[in-house]
Design an enzyme around this catalytic site. Structure first.
Site, short mmCIF file in Angstrom:
data_model
loop_
_atom_site.label_atom_id
_atom_site.label_comp_id
_atom_site.label_asym_id
_atom_site.label_seq_id
_atom_site.Cartn_x
_atom_site.Cartn_y
_atom_site.Cartn_z
N GLU A 128 7.76 4.92 -0.22
CA GLU A 128 9.13 4.02 -0.68
C GLU A 128 10.16 4.58 -0.20
OE1 GLU A 128 6.94 1.43 -1.39
OE2 GLU A 128 7.34 1.08 -3.38
N THR A 181 13.07 -5.76 1.20
CA THR A 181 13.78 -5.27 0.46
C THR A 181 14.38 -4.57 0.04
OG1 THR A 181 10.71 -5.04 -0.48
CG2 THR A 181 12.81 -3.26 -1.29
P1 ADP Z 1 7.20 -5.51 -0.89
O1 ADP Z 1 7.91 -5.71 -1.84
O2 ADP Z 1 5.42 -6.21 -1.14
O3 ADP Z 1 6.46 -4.21 -1.45
P2 ADP Z 1 8.31 -3.86 1.05
O4 ADP Z 1 9.60 -4.92 1.76
O5 ADP Z 1 8.76 -2.87 -0.11
O6 ADP Z 1 7.22 -4.86 0.41
O7 ADP Z 1 7.60 -3.24 1.60
C1 ADP Z 1 7.35 -3.46 3.37
C2 ADP Z 1 7.72 -2.55 4.53
O8 ADP Z 1 7.12 -1.65 4.82
C3 ADP Z 1 7.63 -3.92 5.40
O9 ADP Z 1 8.90 -3.28 5.86
C4 ADP Z 1 6.51 -2.59 6.65
O10 ADP Z 1 6.95 -2.44 8.31
C5 ADP Z 1 6.69 -1.31 6.37
N1 ADP Z 1 5.31 -0.76 5.99
C6 ADP Z 1 5.34 0.14 6.80
N2 ADP Z 1 3.31 0.77 6.61
C7 ADP Z 1 3.54 0.42 5.45
C8 ADP Z 1 2.13 -0.20 4.88
N3 ADP Z 1 1.28 0.53 4.65
N4 ADP Z 1 1.72 -1.42 4.26
C9 ADP Z 1 2.65 -1.85 3.84
N5 ADP Z 1 3.97 -2.22 4.37
C10 ADP Z 1 4.40 -0.86 5.19
#
Ligand code: ADP
Length: 309
Positions: A128, A181
């Protein structure tokens, strides 16, 4: 057992009043991952389907979370990971948390479960940190524990699983725009007034009590956010209308899922949750924004094995 295929649930974090502390796991949407033990040291991401995401270990949350576990245990060989994404990155329903928790949960299974769920949360939080710049636990905790979870404290990490009533359903609509995020954190104020604090902790207590006693009205009354929603909702087209239509259609409450742009509602019963979904869909159809919609019961188990390979 050398490899497992796991289901990694989507999660709704914050849940209106519980910014950074409350989350819930969903049943009907999630990713799958295949995690395989190898003699080669380290974490190697060998396949990603469904989303365009980095394969490099240090740039993928699954790699970073997995490495945090490997470093702690002292590197006994390594793991290969295949990721089958259903949850879009940046959707606000825990896309990054699904991958970071799936990796460490599956690794723990293949290693003979040396770690508790609480310890796995700490490794997953490193994923995260990569995704959003902050090692928050409100998505990873429900993905690992199942159901609703409260992060009572970050230091020391203290996670409380909260029961939920059987008829509680979530409706989640994802307008097809990306809100990162990291960006939606930047716009938040770092100070709140005492008056807002009082309203907010009243609602957190009310929501927890409502979940424990299956008091749906109390759950609904407590789904209020006076701190984050007024600021973040500006980034989500049609938010106010989606919320008022959802409430008119019978939702108990409605708010931003995680950092958005997804919007969630809770309802009593599947039928109401589906009617609420139609009301939410109509808003986006009328303003011409594409969307995805999900209706789901609460997932009380969290990550699970779907196949042993
Ligand atoms: P959510 O709001 O759905 O949790 P986030 O915005 O927190 O999504 O996370 C997405 C970010 O994390 C993007 O920048 C993405 O490129 C990065 N990321 C890296 N690895 C992964 C992964 N395995 N799955 C999803 N996002 C990933």
């Amino acid at each position: 057992m050398e490899a497992v295929k796991v289901f990694c649930p989507a999660t709704i974090a914050n849940i209106s009043c519980g910014f950074d502390v409350l989350g819930v796991a969903l049943d009907s949407i999630g990713d799958e991952m295949v995690v395989r033990k190898t003699s080669k040291e380290g974490i190697h991401i060998t396949k990603i389907e469904g989303q365009d995401l980095p394969m490099e270990t240090a740039k993928n949350v699954a790699g970073v979370a997995g490495m945090a576990l490997l470093e702690d245990i002292g590197h006994q060989g390594g793991f290969e990971i295949e990721i089958y994404k259903q949850i879009k990155a940046g959707s606000g329903i825990g896309s990054s948390a699904a991958s970071s928790t799936g990796a460490v949960w599956a690794m723990n299974e293949l290693l003979g479960k040396p770690y508790s769920s609480l310890e796995l949360v700490k490794f997953a939080m490193e994923g995260e940190r990569l995704a959003s710049g902050v090692a928050h636990a409100d998505n990873v905790a429900p993905a690992l524990f199942g159901g609703f979870t409260l992060v009572r404290s970050y230091a020391p990490l203290d996670i409380i699983p909260i029961p939920s009533p059987n008829e509680l359903y979530a409706t989640v609509i994802h307008p097809q725009i990306e809100v990162r995020t990291a960006d939606s954190r930047k716009i938040l104020k770092t100070k709140i007034t005492l008056a807002d604090g009082i309203k907010q902790w009243g609602n957190v207590g009310g929501l927890i009590a409502g979940l424990f006693t299956a008091d749906y009205d109390l759950i609904g009354r407590s789904l209020e956010d006076h701190i984050v929603e007024p600021i973040r909702s500006i980034l989500i087209p049609g938010f106010n209308e989606v919320k008022s239509e959802a409430l008119l259609a019978g939702a108990l409450g409605c708010g931003i899922s995680g950092s958005g742009p997804s919007i969630f509602s809770f309802s009593k019963g599947k039928q109401t949750a589906e009617q609420v979904g139609q009301a939410m869909e109509n808003v986006y159809r009328n303003i011409g924004v594409d969307y995805e919609i999900h209706v789901s019961q609460v997932n009380s188990k969290g990550i699970k094995i779907v196949d042993r390979i």
